[in-house]
Design a protein around this motif. Structure first.
Motif, PDB file in Angstrom:
ATOM      1  N   GLU A   6      17.197  78.989  72.951  1.00 45.21           N
ATOM      2  CA  GLU A   6      18.338  79.669  73.558  1.00 45.21           C
ATOM      3  C   GLU A   6      19.368  78.670  74.081  1.00 45.21           C
ATOM      4  N   THR A   7      19.009  77.385  74.090  1.00 43.20           N
ATOM      5  CA  THR A   7      19.912  76.344  74.578  1.00 43.20           C
ATOM      6  C   THR A   7      20.008  75.209  73.564  1.00 43.20           C
ATOM      7  N   PRO A   8      20.510  75.485  72.375  1.00 37.24           N
ATOM      8  CA  PRO A   8      20.516  74.443  71.338  1.00 37.24           C
ATOM      9  C   PRO A   8      21.390  73.238  71.684  1.00 37.24           C
ATOM     10  N   VAL A   9      22.480  73.450  72.379  1.00 36.85           N
ATOM     11  CA  VAL A   9      23.345  72.318  72.732  1.00 36.85           C
ATOM     12  C   VAL A   9      22.636  71.403  73.722  1.00 36.85           C
ATOM     13  N   LEU A  10      22.083  71.992  74.781  1.00 38.08           N
ATOM     14  CA  LEU A  10      21.357  71.173  75.763  1.00 38.08           C
ATOM     15  C   LEU A  10      20.152  70.489  75.141  1.00 38.08           C
ATOM     16  N   ASP A  11      19.477  71.197  74.264  1.00 35.93           N
ATOM     17  CA  ASP A  11      18.319  70.604  73.582  1.00 35.93           C
ATOM     18  C   ASP A  11      18.730  69.407  72.734  1.00 35.93           C
ATOM     19  N   THR A  12      19.852  69.542  72.046  1.00 32.91           N
ATOM     20  CA  THR A  12      20.352  68.442  71.212  1.00 32.91           C
ATOM     21  C   THR A  12      20.737  67.247  72.067  1.00 32.91           C
ATOM     22  N   LEU A  13      21.439  67.510  73.160  1.00 31.56           N
ATOM     23  CA  LEU A  13      21.829  66.412  74.056  1.00 31.56           C
ATOM     24  C   LEU A  13      20.603  65.719  74.635  1.00 31.56           C
ATOM     25  N   ALA A  14      19.606  66.494  75.012  1.00 32.25           N
ATOM     26  CA  ALA A  14      18.374  65.905  75.557  1.00 32.25           C
ATOM     27  C   ALA A  14      17.677  65.052  74.506  1.00 32.25           C
ATOM     28  N   ALA A  15      17.606  65.541  73.274  1.00 36.65           N
ATOM     29  CA  ALA A  15      16.961  64.775  72.202  1.00 36.65           C
ATOM     30  C   ALA A  15      17.718  63.482  71.916  1.00 36.65           C
ATOM     31  N   MET A  16      19.050  63.557  71.920  1.00 39.12           N
ATOM     32  CA  MET A  16      19.860  62.352  71.700  1.00 39.12           C
ATOM     33  C   MET A  16      19.626  61.336  72.817  1.00 39.12           C
ATOM     34  N   THR A  17      19.526  61.820  74.032  1.00 38.38           N
ATOM     35  CA  THR A  17      19.310  60.931  75.173  1.00 38.38           C
ATOM     36  C   THR A  17      17.947  60.257  75.082  1.00 38.38           C
ATOM     37  N   VAL A  18      16.918  61.022  74.775  1.00 38.74           N
ATOM     38  CA  VAL A  18      15.572  60.460  74.645  1.00 38.74           C
ATOM     39  C   VAL A  18      15.552  59.411  73.539  1.00 38.74           C
ATOM     40  N   ASP A  19      16.148  59.724  72.409  1.00 43.63           N
ATOM     41  CA  ASP A  19      16.189  58.793  71.285  1.00 43.63           C
ATOM     42  C   ASP A  19      16.914  57.507  71.684  1.00 43.63           C
TER      43      ASP A  19
END
Length: 110
Positions: A6-19
């Motif tokens: 339900e939060t694809p943008v936040l999920d993407t930002l979090a994944a980019m940050t972790v990476d």
């Protein structure tokens, strides 16, 4: 395109940050200071700074270090961006403090 979240943008930002963190060899405090400098250089809004306040505090970044970063980048990014960054950072800190105060009050009531 369907997403599983339900939060694809936040999920993407979090994944980019972790990476980014996993691939970066900087010490955690230096990483956060570098990110603050990048936010200032890109004229980021207060919400972007807010996302970095807690991680910066957790790594031991001080207000003096934040000020030093803004001083260091001023000749490169210009006074207008540094002044905007200082204001946005101050707004983000105010929001973070207000949230922390509200959480403390809520815990005290329970």
């Amino acid at each position: 395109m369907a997403t599983a979240s339900e939060t694809p943008v936040l999920d993407t930002l979090a994944a980019m940050t972790v990476d980014s963190i996993e691939r970066c060899g900087l010490a955690p405090d230096m990483l956060m200071l570098t990110r603050i400098a990048a936010l200032a250089a890109s004229d980021a809004p207060p919400i972007s700074y807010l996302a970095h306040i807690d991680p910066a505090i957790r790594t031991g970044v001080t207000v003096e270090q934040l000020q030093d970063v803004l001083v260091a980048i001023a000749p490169i990014v210009g006074t207008a961006r540094v002044m905007t960054a200082a204001g946005n950072l101050t707004s983000a800190l105010g929001i973070a403090i207000a949230v922390a105060d509200a959480e403390t009050e809520a815990q005290a009531r329970h």
